[in-house]
Enzyme design. Structure first.
Site, mmCIF file in Angstrom:
data_model
loop_
_atom_site.group_PDB
_atom_site.id
_atom_site.type_symbol
_atom_site.label_atom_id
_atom_site.label_comp_id
_atom_site.label_asym_id
_atom_site.label_seq_id
_atom_site.Cartn_x
_atom_site.Cartn_y
_atom_site.Cartn_z
ATOM 1 N N LYS A 1 7.345 61.265 21.892
ATOM 2 C CA LYS A 1 5.923 61.443 21.576
ATOM 3 C C LYS A 1 5.324 62.679 22.246
ATOM 4 O O LYS A 1 4.620 63.451 21.606
ATOM 5 C CB LYS A 1 5.126 60.203 22.012
ATOM 6 C CG LYS A 1 5.250 59.039 21.066
ATOM 7 C CD LYS A 1 4.298 57.918 21.462
ATOM 8 C CE LYS A 1 4.466 56.751 20.498
ATOM 9 N NZ LYS A 1 3.589 55.615 20.857
ATOM 10 N N CYS B 1 -1.331 46.437 22.458
ATOM 11 C CA CYS B 1 -1.295 46.747 21.026
ATOM 12 C C CYS B 1 0.067 46.432 20.416
ATOM 13 O O CYS B 1 0.202 46.300 19.211
ATOM 14 C CB CYS B 1 -1.617 48.216 20.794
ATOM 15 S SG CYS B 1 -3.358 48.578 20.991
#
Ligand SMILES: [Zn+2]
Length: 254
Positions: free
Chosen positions: A84, A187
């Protein structure tokens, strides 16, 4: 000083009476750390990069997954399985080659944060994990570095700033006395709607720019709560709450 090219790039914010060239110069000098480059970290990093924050440290050990693309707006389909921070750094540097991006492909630990905090002016906690949130707060408090924290679940989000440069700042435990019991919610295990992350991430970046520019914040010691289903904001002023540790310290002063 601001170069002629920067004067054009940032002209729409420099012309604001609240900002001006002085604020732009402050942004250019600022060293900001974004912990977690996911649903919140993507819009946060993008707005801080395009606004002209001088140095942006990105901290995340994850690789892009197909299921991230619904909300993590810096990543493209051909980024799946790639780190990422590397992909984010590419995108941000393309958006603004005038600033410095430092990718850290690792998860934040207490020791690592503590050794890196000396050269940081502001931390943005964009993680989705209570445990690391407490660690980030502890290190920020010890090093007197302000932190802007945010989280989103489902359609709802929240945001708060603690400015540990101020001697009377409440700490994380003052604000969230029951955080121990909330561990494990993230999440990864619950659903989340993408644009709610955009709303809260944008608010987080807005507060960051204001803090660096020396403007007043709407989230200082104040929990800002956003409900995406009704588009309503609520605010809870929590600055007067004191956890046991902070109350003891305060008594010690007298
Ligand atoms: Zn406290």
């Amino acid at each position: 000083m601001i170069s002629p090219k920067e004067r054009i790039r940032y002209s729409r914010q420099i012309m604001l009476p609240q900002m001006g060239e002085g604020a732009q110069a402050k942004l250019a000098k600022a060293r900001v750390m974004v912990v977690g480059v996911g649903g919140l970290g993507c819009p946060v990093a993008l707005y801080l990069a395009t606004a002209g924050v001088g140095t942006l440290h990105l901290v995340d050990g994850d690789s892009v997954e197909l299921s991230n693309l619904q909300r993590q707006v810096l990543y493209k389909t051909n980024h799946v399985h790639k780190p990422k921070v590397v992909m984010a750094a590419q995108q941000l540097q393309a958006a603004n080659p005038e600033m410095r991006i430092v990718p850290h492909q690792r998860n934040a630990s207490e020791k690592w944060l503590a050794t890196n905090m000396a050269s940081i002016d502001l931390v943005l906690d964009c993680t989705d994990n209570q445990k690391i949130r407490k660690v980030i707060n502890r290190v920020c408090q010890q090093n007197k570095v302000p932190v802007i924290m945010a989280s989103v679940q489902g359609f709802s989000g929240q945001l708060i700033t603690l400015d540990y440069r101020l001697p009377d700042s409440p700490c994380y435990s003052c604000i969230f006395p029951n955080a121990e019991q909330q561990q494990g919610t993230s999440c990864n295990s619950s659903g989340v709607i993408g644009p709610a992350l955009g709303v809260i991430g944008s608010a987080q970046a807005l507060e960051a720019i204001k803090l660096l520019a020396g403007l007043a914040l709407g989230s200082l010691n104040t929990l800002q709560l956003f409900e995406g289903e009704t588009l309503e904001w609520r605010r809870l002023s929590l600055g007067s709450r004191r956890c046991e540790t902070c109350a003891d310290q305060k008594e010690g002063v007298h």
